[in-house]
Design an enzyme around this catalytic site. Structure first.
Site, PDB file in Angstrom:
ATOM      1  N   HIS A 193       0.925  -1.415  -0.079  1.00  0.00           N
ATOM      2  CA  HIS A 193       0.058   0.031  -0.126  1.00  0.00           C
ATOM      3  C   HIS A 193       1.016   1.136   0.369  1.00  0.00           C
ATOM      4  O   HIS A 193       0.608   2.227  -0.746  1.00  0.00           O
ATOM      5  CB  HIS A 193      -0.779  -0.035   1.228  1.00  0.00           C
ATOM      6  CG  HIS A 193      -2.334  -1.243   1.496  1.00  0.00           C
ATOM      7  ND1 HIS A 193      -2.599  -1.719   1.787  1.00  0.00           N
ATOM      8  CD2 HIS A 193      -2.755  -1.382   0.388  1.00  0.00           C
ATOM      9  CE1 HIS A 193      -2.849  -2.290   1.526  1.00  0.00           C
ATOM     10  NE2 HIS A 193      -4.020  -1.717   0.552  1.00  0.00           N
ATOM     11  N   CYS A 485       2.644  -6.858 -21.398  1.00  0.00           N
ATOM     12  CA  CYS A 485       1.779  -6.477 -20.154  1.00  0.00           C
ATOM     13  C   CYS A 485       3.085  -5.753 -18.994  1.00  0.00           C
ATOM     14  O   CYS A 485       2.838  -5.322 -18.049  1.00  0.00           O
ATOM     15  CB  CYS A 485       0.346  -5.817 -19.496  1.00  0.00           C
ATOM     16  SG  CYS A 485      -0.069  -7.246 -19.173  1.00  0.00           S
TER      17      CYS A 485
HETATM   18  C1  PEP Z   1       3.255 -10.428 -15.043  1.00  0.00           C
HETATM   19  O1  PEP Z   1       3.325 -11.225 -14.438  1.00  0.00           O
HETATM   20  O2  PEP Z   1       4.365  -9.921 -16.300  1.00  0.00           O
HETATM   21  C2  PEP Z   1       2.361  -9.036 -14.896  1.00  0.00           C
HETATM   22  C3  PEP Z   1       2.102  -7.672 -15.868  1.00  0.00           C
HETATM   23  O3  PEP Z   1       1.291  -9.946 -13.909  1.00  0.00           O
HETATM   24  P1  PEP Z   1       1.434  -9.343 -12.629  1.00  0.00           P
HETATM   25  O4  PEP Z   1       2.779  -8.719 -12.560  1.00  0.00           O
HETATM   26  O5  PEP Z   1       0.133  -8.419 -12.229  1.00  0.00           O
HETATM   27  O6  PEP Z   1       1.510 -10.699 -11.489  1.00  0.00           O
END
Ligand code: PEP
Ligand code: MG
Length: 566
Positions: A193, A485
């Site tokens: 947080h 992403c």
């Molecule tokens: C990842 O694993 O690259 C991703 C985008 O998801 P998170 O970082 O939320 O695990």
């Protein structure tokens, strides 16, 4: 120890901070242990109850400050701490310990907290570990009030870098407000947080450094590099000047890049969307010109509670985001609980299944307000994807509202475990789109722990690059939209290589959107493609990095130097 001292932690909020250290005085408050007599029990319970009330008032005040400064979207971050003040498992249990074992309140508090934390710490998931830290934060507030020191610390009066063992979110609200210009904490992760609040306040932050190897002096000059996770204590004046220049350049760069287009030197448009954890980040995403939300990590709204909000609450929350971003698309990722797949509790698995259905219904209902897609994390087998898809159909069937039942909702998956990358072509038959998560792909490919920055692997490792290549080739061959992403796309070197591999859509943290666009505008795809092909044959992440620095040097060199990447 001689200066400067260089420390590495987790980069939790981008930007450069330079300034004198301000040491948080709340370091590791000691518990006191005392047996009490029968006659003292009543007083001890009463003083504990006073501490609970005072601590609750303090957090309520911080919540009001937060609402005043940043709107109501952030308020739930502090609600969890308020709720814990009335939680029988914590508060009543402490009173029972005081009475039953005739021990003083702080001893009882320590015992109960350790008991509540144990199962959370046993779990591999960073989500549950962060919840254990929430309990510690409440303990810290209660201890403070038990010892009569109360809120104590006041906000900074001049620009300083806050250096703390740990920082509770309630403290963060007033200690990170201007003029604080940087944060260093020994504890915490990028998803805590406090890290979220640092990003919200735009305060460059490095967290989770582990025990600092030196005693930092009050007012000693500190440099915080929120890009790399580097902290420099006692930096010489020249280094401070260089860092301050980088900081200023980054500020003006952010301003100038807010409205630029993401088009490569050779004229190819790249879509740059934003990753968000909380609805409140939508504003920054829009301000920075993001092409929609490429990853909405919905599990973050549960950080404040023991279970997700109701369907109605979720619909309302999701609609706000969808409407704000429309006509651009919001990609909702269903709750990603990660490590708790390992929890051996059938009951929890059952409840998670119900939570998931509630969430899918809410997303379907919110989807009528704009452009929405849904994706599932951690998909590793074709059966999992088929089950996920049929769950979406079941949820449609349960809806009363026709428009929600018939809503167009593309259903995609994260490609973040090697199995998904290896079978991407087969997955493409049932996935409407892919979103590649390099953060998990790195950890599952290289067998490293992404939470531990000392062992963390790199997305530039040739093994990871080959999986990324395989995924984008399969997506292109099957006409499956595919974005990246994971954090590789947020790294100026990683992004260049991702473009070279063929990625044309990326999604990065909202604050990084302008930087990603600047990288894209400086890249020539022919060079990037050649560099990426060569990288696939490299033998190590370091070799890949050196190769990228060499091949992109002419195009991106100036930009990298500007941001201190090289
Ligand atoms: C990842 O694993 O690259 C991703 C985008 O998801 P998170 O970082 O939320 O695990
Ligand atoms: Mg992931």
């Amino acid at each position: 120890m001689t200066r400067p001292v260089r420390i590495k932690g987790i980069a939790a909020s981008v930007g450069i901070g330079v300034g004198p250290a301000r040491l948080s005085s709340r370091e590791q408050r000691a518990l006191t242990y005392r047996r009490i007599s029968d006659g003292e029990i009543g007083d001890e319970v009463r003083s504990f109850q006073h501490a609970v009330a005072a601590s609750r008032d303090e957090i309520e005040l911080a919540k009001q400050e937060l609402i005043q400064q940043h709107g109501s979207a952030y308020a739930p971050i502090l609600d969890v701490y308020l709720l814990m003040h009335t939680d029988a498992l914590l508060i009543d249990a402490i009173v029972d310990e005081i009475r039953g074992d005739k021990i003083n309140a702080s001893w009882a508090l320590g015992r109960v907290v350790e008991r509540l934390k144990a199962p959370l710490l046993d779990d591999a998931s960073s989500y549950f570990r962060e919840r254990a830290r929430d309990i510690d934060h409440v303990k810290e507030h209660l201890l403070r009030h038990l010892s009569g020191t109360g809120r104590g610390e006041s906000p900074a009066s001049h620009p300083t870098i806050l250096v703390a063992h740990d920082l509770t979110p309630a403290d963060a609200v007033h200690l990170l407000a201007p003029p604080t210009v940087g944060l260093v904490t020994e504890m915490g992760g990028a998803n805590s947080h406090t890290a979220i609040l640092a990003r919200t306040f735009g305060v460059p932050a490095v967290v989770g450094t582990g025990p600092l190897p030196v005693v930092v002096e009050q007012d000693e000059m500190v440099i915080v590099d929120g890009f790399s996770g580097d902290v420099t204590i006692g930096a010489p004046p020249k280094e401070q000047r260089v860092a301050a220049e980088r900081r200023d350049r980054f500020f003006s760069f952010l301003e100038s890049e807010r409205t630029t287009n993401a088009v490569t030197r050779d004229g190819i448009s790249i879509s740059v969307a934003a990753n968000i954890e909380l609805p409140s980040e939508v504003e920054a995403a829009i301000e920075n010109g993001a092409e929609g939300i490429g990853l909405y990590r919905t599990e973050f709204m549960c950080l404040d509670r023991s279970e997700p909000p109701s369907e109605e609450e979720q619909v309302e929350l999701y609609r706000t985001v969808v409407t704000a971003v429309a006509p651009k698309t919001v990609i909702f990722r269903t709750f990603d609980w990660r490590g708790d797949k390992r929890l051996q509790s059938d009951r929890l698995a059952e409840r998670q299944h119900d939570w998931l259905k509630t969430q899918i219904r809410a997303v379907l209902r919110a989807s009528t307000g704009g452009s929405v897609a849904l994706m599932f994390p951690m998909v590793a087998t074709l059966d999992e994807l088929a089950n996920a898809r049929s769950l979406v159909e079941d949820c449609r069937g349960e809806l009363e509202d026709d428009s929600a039942r018939l809503a167009a909702l593309p259903v995609g998956m994260m490609v973040e475990v090697p199995a998904a990358a290896l079978l991407a072509e087969q997955f493409a038959a049932s996935a409407d789109f892919f979103a590649v998560g390099t953060n998990d792909l790195v950890q599952y490919t290289l067998g490293v722990d992404r939470r531990d920055h000392r062992t963390a692997g790199s997305p530039l490792d040739p093994a990871v690059l080959r999986l990324l290549d395989q995924t984008i080739v399969a997506a292109t061959n099957t006409d499956t939209p595919c974005s990246m992403c994971g954090d590789m796309a947020a790294d100026p070197i990683g992004l260049g290589l991702a473009l070279g591999l063929g990625y044309r859509k990326v999604s990065v943290p909202a604050s990084v959107v302008p930087l990603a666009r600047a990288v894209i505008r400086n890249v020539d795809l022919a060079t990037a493609t050649e560099a990426a092909r060569a990288a696939l044959d490299c033998k190590s992440a370091k070799e890949v990095r050196d190769l990228a620095l060499d091949r992109f040097g002419n195009e991106l060199g100036a930009l990298w130097r500007k941001h201190g990447i090289v």
